[in-house]
Design an enzyme around this catalytic site. Structure first.
Site, PDB file in Angstrom:
ATOM      1  N   LEU A 105       0.735  -1.070   0.040  1.00 57.24           N
ATOM      2  CA  LEU A 105       0.108   0.087   0.137  1.00 57.24           C
ATOM      3  C   LEU A 105       0.840   1.189  -0.075  1.00 57.24           C
ATOM      4  O   LEU A 105       1.909   1.108   0.618  1.00 57.24           O
ATOM      5  CB  LEU A 105      -0.905   0.038   1.282  1.00 57.24           C
ATOM      6  CG  LEU A 105      -1.877  -1.059   1.444  1.00 57.24           C
ATOM      7  CD1 LEU A 105      -2.646  -1.025   2.720  1.00 57.24           C
ATOM      8  CD2 LEU A 105      -2.996  -1.023   0.112  1.00 57.24           C
ATOM      9  N   ASP A 106       0.459   2.269  -0.637  1.00 59.13           N
ATOM     10  CA  ASP A 106       1.283   3.551  -0.754  1.00 59.13           C
ATOM     11  C   ASP A 106       1.458   4.114   0.638  1.00 59.13           C
ATOM     12  O   ASP A 106       0.670   3.663   1.576  1.00 59.13           O
ATOM     13  CB  ASP A 106       0.828   4.555  -1.470  1.00 59.13           C
ATOM     14  CG  ASP A 106       0.392   4.265  -2.868  1.00 59.13           C
ATOM     15  OD1 ASP A 106       1.421   3.209  -3.463  1.00 59.13           O
ATOM     16  OD2 ASP A 106      -0.449   4.909  -3.768  1.00 59.13           O
ATOM     17  N   ILE A 107       2.475   4.832   0.836  1.00 55.35           N
ATOM     18  CA  ILE A 107       2.589   5.573   2.407  1.00 55.35           C
ATOM     19  C   ILE A 107       1.472   6.355   2.906  1.00 55.35           C
ATOM     20  O   ILE A 107       1.092   5.905   4.109  1.00 55.35           O
ATOM     21  CB  ILE A 107       4.020   6.382   2.205  1.00 55.35           C
ATOM     22  CG1 ILE A 107       4.305   6.694   3.661  1.00 55.35           C
ATOM     23  CG2 ILE A 107       3.934   7.427   1.268  1.00 55.35           C
ATOM     24  CD1 ILE A 107       5.647   7.315   3.682  1.00 55.35           C
ATOM     25  N   THR A 109      -1.861   5.585   2.033  1.00 56.78           N
ATOM     26  CA  THR A 109      -3.002   4.556   2.239  1.00 56.78           C
ATOM     27  C   THR A 109      -2.868   4.255   3.512  1.00 56.78           C
ATOM     28  O   THR A 109      -2.008   3.494   4.120  1.00 56.78           O
ATOM     29  CB  THR A 109      -2.847   3.629   1.036  1.00 56.78           C
ATOM     30  OG1 THR A 109      -2.810   4.291  -0.162  1.00 56.78           O
ATOM     31  CG2 THR A 109      -4.012   2.684   1.026  1.00 56.78           C
ATOM     32  N   LYS A 193      -5.200   5.415  -7.638  1.00 54.11           N
ATOM     33  CA  LYS A 193      -4.926   6.866  -7.715  1.00 54.11           C
ATOM     34  C   LYS A 193      -4.879   7.105  -9.415  1.00 54.11           C
ATOM     35  O   LYS A 193      -5.477   8.229  -9.726  1.00 54.11           O
ATOM     36  CB  LYS A 193      -3.638   7.257  -7.319  1.00 54.11           C
ATOM     37  CG  LYS A 193      -3.672   7.307  -5.683  1.00 54.11           C
ATOM     38  CD  LYS A 193      -2.645   7.683  -5.281  1.00 54.11           C
ATOM     39  CE  LYS A 193      -2.514   7.404  -3.411  1.00 54.11           C
ATOM     40  NZ  LYS A 193      -1.127   7.139  -3.048  1.00 54.11           N
TER      41      LYS A 193
END
Ligand code: URA
Length: 242
Positions: A105-107, A109, A193
């Site tokens: 997961l992105d930072i 998220t 995104k």
């Protein structure tokens, strides 16, 4: 009743480093493996936590498989090394046994992240053939109209190809923002995104509410828990059938 986790001896011993499945089969056939004092046969099953497994009279070092569900907080990265020394999700969990995130997961998220030392299940869950369902709650800027929703549902053209069909629902909307739930099977880099950008909007916040059958609704951000046996069973079924 206490549930017994029976597994085939071949699988247990292969995971404990006794070699390939074939080598392990030969070992069992040679009569050098016992379970609770009884010589094991090919096809015998055992519970690594409750049965006494011995190979040539010695206790094998068997790594207990562990599965954690973390409600990932914002500001933590999923990679294990970082040149900028940012906080890592693995720092939120016990050091031993060492576990690894299943996918990323992105930072920024938040939400459901599975971490485990079960490499076999990890490979199944991230393999494009099995495609576990993931549900995200996405807050986007502006009003997401029917046309944009339709495109997201049917598939969006991204630079790495057309995305698969998605289930999209509006949870709440006002003039400034729209909160949607979106369920996808794929796990491409920054997929949500990029999908939202492709329909002319920007993600303001992103939360993964569900990963396969796993939900983080009772976990505070930063908290984790072990999966129940039922969740693990569902996840394994999902890895093969989703
Ligand atoms: N899609 C994204 O864009 N980011 C995530 O962290 C997960 C899915």
């Amino acid at each position: 009743m206490i549930e017994r986790k029976m597994e085939r001896l071949q699988k247990i011993l292969a995971a404990a480093g006794y070699g390939s499945r074939r080598k392990v089969e030969e070992l069992i056939k040679s009569g050098k493996v016992t379970v609770n004092g009884v010589i094991a046969e090919l096809g015998s099953k055992a519970d690594i936590e409750k049965d006494k497994i011995r190979v040539c009279g010695k206790e094998p070092v068997i790594k207990k498989k562990i599965y954690y569900l973390l409600n990932k907080p914002a500001g933590f990265i999923c990679t294990l090394k970082d040149p900028f020394n940012r906080p890592k999700v693995v720092d939120l969990l016990p050091k031993e046994p060492r576990v690894f995130p299943v996918g990323r997961l992105d930072i920024d998220t938040t939400g459901a992240l599975l971490l485990t030392n079960d490499g076999e299940l990890t490979n199944l869950l991230i393999h494009p053939r099995y495609l576990v369902k993931k549900t995200y709650w996405v807050r986007v800027d502006g009003f997401l109209d029917a046309k944009a929703l339709g495109i997201l549902q049917k598939g969006v053209v991204l630079e790495d190809g057309l995305t698969g069909p998605a289930q999209v629902k509006i949870i709440k909307a006002d003039q400034k923002t729209t909160l949607i739930s979106i369920t996808i099977h794929e796990g491409r880099k920054r997929q949500i995104k990029r999908m939202i950008k492709a329909v002319g909007h920007k993600v303001l916040s992103l939360h993964r509410a569900k990963f396969g059958p796993l939900e983080v609704k009772e976990l505070q951000p930063g908290n984790y828990r072990e999966l129940s046996q039922t969740e693990l069973k569902l996840l394994k079924e999902c890895a093969k059938l989703c």
